[in-house]
Design a protein around this motif. Sequence first.
Motif, PDB file in Angstrom:
ATOM      1  N   GLN A 122       0.836  -1.207   0.000  1.00 11.45           N
ATOM      2  CA  GLN A 122       0.000   0.000   0.000  1.00 11.45           C
ATOM      3  C   GLN A 122       0.871   1.258   0.000  1.00 11.45           C
ATOM      4  N   TYR A 123       1.917   1.218   0.803  1.00 10.38           N
ATOM      5  CA  TYR A 123       2.818   2.376   0.863  1.00 10.38           C
ATOM      6  C   TYR A 123       3.488   2.610  -0.495  1.00 10.38           C
ATOM      7  N   LEU A 124       3.915   1.536  -1.159  1.00  7.54           N
ATOM      8  CA  LEU A 124       4.568   1.679  -2.459  1.00  7.54           C
ATOM      9  C   LEU A 124       3.602   2.246  -3.502  1.00  7.54           C
ATOM     10  N   GLU A 125       2.332   1.880  -3.430  1.00  5.76           N
ATOM     11  CA  GLU A 125       1.331   2.456  -4.337  1.00  5.76           C
ATOM     12  C   GLU A 125       1.150   3.947  -4.039  1.00  5.76           C
ATOM     13  N   MET A 165      15.687   9.265  -5.456  1.00  2.66           N
ATOM     14  CA  MET A 165      15.586   8.855  -4.062  1.00  2.66           C
ATOM     15  C   MET A 165      14.387   7.925  -3.860  1.00  2.66           C
ATOM     16  N   LEU A 166      13.253   8.308  -4.438  1.00  6.17           N
ATOM     17  CA  LEU A 166      12.048   7.496  -4.297  1.00  6.17           C
ATOM     18  C   LEU A 166      12.209   6.145  -4.999  1.00  6.17           C
ATOM     19  N   ALA A 167      12.870   6.157  -6.154  1.00  2.00           N
ATOM     20  CA  ALA A 167      13.101   4.902  -6.875  1.00  2.00           C
ATOM     21  C   ALA A 167      13.974   3.963  -6.055  1.00  2.00           C
ATOM     22  N   LYS A 168      14.977   4.508  -5.378  1.00  2.00           N
ATOM     23  CA  LYS A 168      15.856   3.679  -4.537  1.00  2.00           C
ATOM     24  C   LYS A 168      15.095   3.104  -3.349  1.00  2.00           C
ATOM     25  N   ILE A 169      14.256   3.917  -2.723  1.00  4.00           N
ATOM     26  CA  ILE A 169      13.463   3.425  -1.600  1.00  4.00           C
ATOM     27  C   ILE A 169      12.546   2.294  -2.058  1.00  4.00           C
ATOM     28  N   GLU A 170      11.910   2.483  -3.202  1.00  2.14           N
ATOM     29  CA  GLU A 170      11.029   1.442  -3.745  1.00  2.14           C
ATOM     30  C   GLU A 170      11.811   0.153  -3.995  1.00  2.14           C
ATOM     31  N   ALA A 171      12.983   0.278  -4.612  1.00  2.00           N
ATOM     32  CA  ALA A 171      13.798  -0.898  -4.912  1.00  2.00           C
ATOM     33  C   ALA A 171      14.261  -1.581  -3.630  1.00  2.00           C
ATOM     34  N   ASP A 172      14.664  -0.778  -2.643  1.00  2.00           N
ATOM     35  CA  ASP A 172      15.152  -1.358  -1.383  1.00  2.00           C
ATOM     36  C   ASP A 172      14.045  -2.096  -0.646  1.00  2.00           C
ATOM     37  N   LEU A 173      12.866  -1.478  -0.543  1.00  3.99           N
ATOM     38  CA  LEU A 173      11.752  -2.131   0.147  1.00  3.99           C
ATOM     39  C   LEU A 173      11.341  -3.414  -0.577  1.00  3.99           C
ATOM     40  N   THR A 174      11.345  -3.368  -1.897  1.00  5.55           N
ATOM     41  CA  THR A 174      11.000  -4.565  -2.675  1.00  5.55           C
ATOM     42  C   THR A 174      12.028  -5.668  -2.466  1.00  5.55           C
ATOM     43  N   ASP A 175      13.304  -5.299  -2.477  1.00  7.02           N
ATOM     44  CA  ASP A 175      14.375  -6.287  -2.273  1.00  7.02           C
ATOM     45  C   ASP A 175      14.314  -6.882  -0.870  1.00  7.02           C
ATOM     46  N   ILE A 176      14.131  -6.034   0.131  1.00  6.44           N
ATOM     47  CA  ILE A 176      14.098  -6.503   1.521  1.00  6.44           C
ATOM     48  C   ILE A 176      12.919  -7.452   1.721  1.00  6.44           C
ATOM     49  N   THR A 177      11.751  -7.037   1.228  1.00  3.57           N
ATOM     50  CA  THR A 177      10.550  -7.858   1.379  1.00  3.57           C
ATOM     51  C   THR A 177      10.711  -9.205   0.682  1.00  3.57           C
ATOM     52  N   GLY A 178      11.247  -9.179  -0.519  1.00  9.56           N
ATOM     53  CA  GLY A 178      11.444 -10.425  -1.252  1.00  9.56           C
ATOM     54  C   GLY A 178      12.448 -11.334  -0.572  1.00  9.56           C
TER      55      GLY A 178
END
Length: 333
Positions: free
Chosen positions: A202-205, A225-238
């Motif tokens: 939800q936060y990523l949306e 910056m936002l793209a990096k946060i999105e990538a990091d959260l996606t990587d961590i979650t995965g």
Amino acid sequence: MVKDSLHLLGMEILPLRMPALKRARLVKNNQLQTMVELFHDDTAGSGQVLTEELPGFFPQGGDDFKADLILLKKFDDVPSFDVYSTRITLRELNIPIDDHEALRLSEAKREELTERMKTFTHPLIGHVYGAEAQSVDDLQGILGMFKDPDPKTALANLRKMADSLGIELMDIPKFLEDYGDIFLSLAFFRDILDKTVPTIHQYLEWMAELRESFVVKQDRAQDNMLAKIEADLTDITGSITGRFESFDRKTNDFWTDINAERFHEVRELITAHHRTVGGVLCGLTLKMEHWKKKFRNSGAGGPQQRLEFTRSEVLPGLDWIKDLERRGSQINK
């Protein structure tokens, strides 16, 4: 409840000398720093200070305070205050923790996890008792069978389990305690993960909408910056989801041939991940809960508000979470 928390630790469980400190608690803030919370109420808020700032609040502390300060500093780098990570920390500090109720999940939380625990208890019950397992629902049910009014039946059940597991009769209660505790920890962390991942999505949306705004489209640095946060959260979650899938495979292998030695291997595997799993989940839940509290619903907040929140509350500490997950994913490889 504090004992079910990842980011709170009541200091009454520590062997501190100063009563004033025993009434305080350790708290992880949203930047994932360990803070000493000296007071907390709905009116005055939360009074948090870094451990290194405590001498300014206890100028006449003396030797007792100095000893307490040395102990508290050892918790500065503990990634999570969940009961399982805290047990490990206290063992490393040679602080006795045997049967310390404060280092067990609350009864309410254990009941909440009952359904998840069936995934772990039923294979053991079915393996040992077969058709009889229909009348046994959990590990306490096994212990209940041992208390059968018929001594011969109770002894037969004990021997059946001991033979199946390859352990002595007298070791069964300890085995069941260890078995229940280690898989309860897995159920506890998995429950937190399953509740947090949808919020992250939800936060990523919410953040994707921000990236489409004029404010961000005109500022490449902010978009990066936002793209990096999105990538990091996606990587961590995965990555952390993958770790739980690995736990599932290991436990399924264990259930195909249940014995004490293989359980020891599974227990060591899961325990080795406790602190990194706890730390990653602590960081993620703190940030996502703060986001939900701040914006209430996924459509709230203008572009500037969203940008400021993400920059000041989500970004700080995210590299630390990512590094902790990277290190955790390397365990036992």
